[in-house]
Write a protein that holds these residues in place. Structure first.
Motif, PDB file in Angstrom:
ATOM      1  N   VAL A 190      98.214  17.658   1.106  1.00 44.76           N
ATOM      2  CA  VAL A 190      99.175  18.755   0.960  1.00 44.76           C
ATOM      3  C   VAL A 190      99.093  19.226  -0.487  1.00 44.76           C
ATOM      4  O   VAL A 190      99.320  18.442  -1.413  1.00 44.76           O
ATOM      5  CB  VAL A 190     100.631  18.321   1.257  1.00 44.76           C
ATOM      6  CG1 VAL A 190     101.546  19.544   1.239  1.00 44.76           C
ATOM      7  CG2 VAL A 190     100.731  17.609   2.592  1.00 44.76           C
ATOM      8  N   LEU A 205      96.855  21.287   3.726  1.00 43.57           N
ATOM      9  CA  LEU A 205      98.088  21.997   4.049  1.00 43.57           C
ATOM     10  C   LEU A 205      98.705  22.574   2.778  1.00 43.57           C
ATOM     11  O   LEU A 205      98.543  21.998   1.697  1.00 43.57           O
ATOM     12  CB  LEU A 205      99.101  21.035   4.685  1.00 43.57           C
ATOM     13  CG  LEU A 205      98.638  20.293   5.939  1.00 43.57           C
ATOM     14  CD1 LEU A 205      99.650  19.200   6.309  1.00 43.57           C
ATOM     15  CD2 LEU A 205      98.473  21.274   7.106  1.00 43.57           C
ATOM     16  N   PRO A 238     102.623  24.229   1.642  1.00 48.45           N
ATOM     17  CA  PRO A 238     103.960  24.445   2.200  1.00 48.45           C
ATOM     18  C   PRO A 238     104.237  25.907   2.536  1.00 48.45           C
ATOM     19  O   PRO A 238     104.906  26.209   3.516  1.00 48.45           O
ATOM     20  CB  PRO A 238     104.896  23.934   1.095  1.00 48.45           C
ATOM     21  CG  PRO A 238     104.065  22.970   0.299  1.00 48.45           C
ATOM     22  CD  PRO A 238     102.665  23.500   0.351  1.00 48.45           C
ATOM     23  N   ASP A 239     103.715  26.856   1.726  1.00 50.73           N
ATOM     24  CA  ASP A 239     103.963  28.271   2.006  1.00 50.73           C
ATOM     25  C   ASP A 239     102.675  29.061   1.734  1.00 50.73           C
ATOM     26  O   ASP A 239     102.240  29.164   0.585  1.00 50.73           O
ATOM     27  CB  ASP A 239     105.099  28.793   1.114  1.00 50.73           C
ATOM     28  CG  ASP A 239     105.579  30.161   1.559  1.00 50.73           C
ATOM     29  OD1 ASP A 239     104.741  30.973   1.987  1.00 50.73           O
ATOM     30  OD2 ASP A 239     106.792  30.415   1.494  1.00 50.73           O
ATOM     31  N   ASN A 275     107.419  27.228  -2.791  1.00 47.66           N
ATOM     32  CA  ASN A 275     107.368  25.907  -2.152  1.00 47.66           C
ATOM     33  C   ASN A 275     108.693  25.178  -2.344  1.00 47.66           C
ATOM     34  O   ASN A 275     109.239  25.146  -3.441  1.00 47.66           O
ATOM     35  CB  ASN A 275     106.234  25.063  -2.758  1.00 47.66           C
ATOM     36  CG  ASN A 275     104.870  25.656  -2.466  1.00 47.66           C
ATOM     37  OD1 ASN A 275     104.664  26.289  -1.432  1.00 47.66           O
ATOM     38  ND2 ASN A 275     103.927  25.477  -3.393  1.00 47.66           N
ATOM     39  N   LYS A 323     110.009  23.223   3.187  1.00 49.25           N
ATOM     40  CA  LYS A 323     108.690  23.700   3.641  1.00 49.25           C
ATOM     41  C   LYS A 323     107.645  22.590   3.554  1.00 49.25           C
ATOM     42  O   LYS A 323     106.724  22.535   4.357  1.00 49.25           O
ATOM     43  CB  LYS A 323     108.248  24.915   2.816  1.00 49.25           C
ATOM     44  CG  LYS A 323     109.090  26.158   3.084  1.00 49.25           C
ATOM     45  CD  LYS A 323     108.598  27.308   2.231  1.00 49.25           C
ATOM     46  CE  LYS A 323     109.609  28.420   2.140  1.00 49.25           C
ATOM     47  NZ  LYS A 323     109.230  29.438   1.159  1.00 49.25           N
ATOM     48  N   CYS A 382     105.560  21.476   6.817  1.00 48.93           N
ATOM     49  CA  CYS A 382     104.096  21.545   6.944  1.00 48.93           C
ATOM     50  C   CYS A 382     103.534  20.186   7.365  1.00 48.93           C
ATOM     51  O   CYS A 382     102.563  20.129   8.129  1.00 48.93           O
ATOM     52  CB  CYS A 382     103.432  22.134   5.699  1.00 48.93           C
ATOM     53  SG  CYS A 382     103.209  21.031   4.324  1.00 48.93           S
ATOM     54  N   SER A 423     100.784  22.457   9.607  1.00 49.60           N
ATOM     55  CA  SER A 423     100.538  23.882   9.420  1.00 49.60           C
ATOM     56  C   SER A 423     101.562  24.417   8.399  1.00 49.60           C
ATOM     57  O   SER A 423     102.684  23.895   8.360  1.00 49.60           O
ATOM     58  CB  SER A 423     100.687  24.575  10.772  1.00 49.60           C
ATOM     59  OG  SER A 423     100.772  25.955  10.624  1.00 49.60           O
ATOM     60  N   PRO A 424     101.258  25.426   7.598  1.00 54.43           N
ATOM     61  CA  PRO A 424      99.999  26.149   7.544  1.00 54.43           C
ATOM     62  C   PRO A 424      98.886  25.355   6.840  1.00 54.43           C
ATOM     63  O   PRO A 424      99.137  24.637   5.879  1.00 54.43           O
ATOM     64  CB  PRO A 424     100.343  27.398   6.743  1.00 54.43           C
ATOM     65  CG  PRO A 424     101.560  27.060   5.952  1.00 54.43           C
ATOM     66  CD  PRO A 424     102.283  25.989   6.679  1.00 54.43           C
TER      67      PRO A 424
END
Ligand code: 13P
Ligand code: SF4
Length: 318
Positions: free
Chosen positions: A65, A86, A88-89, A280, A284, A288, A293-294
């Motif tokens: 992440v 990944l 978060p945003d 972020n 979020k 994730c 995702s995303p």
């Protein structure tokens, strides 16, 4: 339960959930120094752009992440295409990266044949694919210094970093006309005022700031370099001209020192935030990991072409 306690309990629950999901997913969390403090505190590794790219090559977990902005996630994906990366945003972009569209950068390169193309890491994967060597603010001078002095160089996209490297290396690189909306906004007038109020304070500035500000700085460097200087110097007071997230780590690692954020122009705010970095949040981050995702996707042909200039940077930075 009062409101503050309720907020604290909610945050603690979120953190527990993130740590549980991280374990379940066999994930690792990377965080840039411009992230909110609570995200920096939860990350397995925090660092500047160079350190995060270096760490990415050593990770064993299948899921990463990236708590930072989109180009940082792309860099990890390019270096580790087999991993799920990944963010978060996905809307956490970068005004500097956006100031250099690949089609226009290609036209610029084609118009200046015979140049080595150096791109700052704050670029899209497609721009990196047009590049010979990637650099970050940590290693830009050292990388440029490895090239013969008469080598013709295109440097993109940050005009402030490019012009600064020209001035410290005595080069005449052709510099793309891009900039970061956060670092260009620092107020020189407020800096002069703050220097009067705190005559002993050292001015720490990121090289994405304008030349007029860099001239007034005592130390110019990447986020990691500024943090290192603050930790190692005998000085007790610092005026900080970079995104305000770094203050969290500076205050944490140097509790006996004072850090004064330099405000932007035309603002009543005391400090300067990157609205992309601050998209972020803990929620979020939890989402994730929960949804997987995303995730960052990069076209395979772009990965193939963009990896080489990043690897070249990592090799030159050992
Ligand atoms: P660093 O290379 O210092 O991490 O800077 C990244 C960045 O986005 C600066 O605005
Ligand atoms: Fe991009 Fe500027 Fe934000 Fe850094 S601070 S991520 S260069 S917009």
């Amino acid at each position: 339960m009062n409101v503050d306690n309720y907020a604290d309990v909610k945050t603690e629950n979120l953190k527990e959930e993130i740590l549980r999901l991280k374990k379940e997913r066999n994930a690792v969390i990377l965080g840039h120094y411009y992230q909110k403090g609570e995200i920096q505190d939860l990350a397995d590794f925090i660092g500047d752009s160079l350190a995060l790219a270096q760490i990415a090559t050593k990770l064993t977990q299948p899921v990463v992440v990236m708590c930072g902005v989109h180009f940082m996630g792309e860099t990890v994906k390019i270096l580790c295409p087999e991993k799920t990366v990944l963010v978060p945003d996905l809307n956490a972009g970068c005004s500097l990266a956006d100031s250099c569209r690949p089609e226009e950068f290609k036209e610029f390169i084609d118009a200046h044949p015979g140049h080595t193309v150096i791109s700052y890491v704050n670029t899209s994967a497609a721009v990196k694919a047009l590049t010979d060597i990637v650099v970050t603010s940590s290693n830009a001078k050292a990388v440029v210094d490895t090239l013969p002095h008469d080598e013709k160089i295109i440097f993109g996209p940050d005009r402030n970093l490019g012009n600064y490297i020209n001035s410290v290396t005595g080069r005449d690189m052709l510099v793309w006309d891009g900039a970061c909306h956060v670092h260009e906004q620092f107020s020189i007038e407020k800096l002069v005022e703050l220097k009067k109020q705190h005559p002993a304070a050292k001015v720490l500035a990121h090289p994405e700031c304008k030349k007029a500000l860099l001239i007034l700085a005592d130390v110019v460097g990447s986020t990691a370099a500024l943090l290192k200087y603050a930790k190692e110097s005998g000085d007790k007071e610092f005026i900080v001209a970079t995104e305000s997230g770094i203050l969290h780590q500076m205050r944490k690692e140097c509790p006996d020192k004072t850090f004064i954020p330099l405000p932007p122009d035309d603002s009543s705010c005391a400090c300067n935030d990157c609205n992309f970095m601050k998209l972020n949040t803990l929620e979020k981050l939890r989402d994730c990991l929960r949804d997987m995702s995303p995730a960052i996707e990069v076209d395979e042909t772009i990965i193939d072409r963009a990896r080489q200039p990043i690897v070249r940077m990592l090799e030159l930075s050992k």
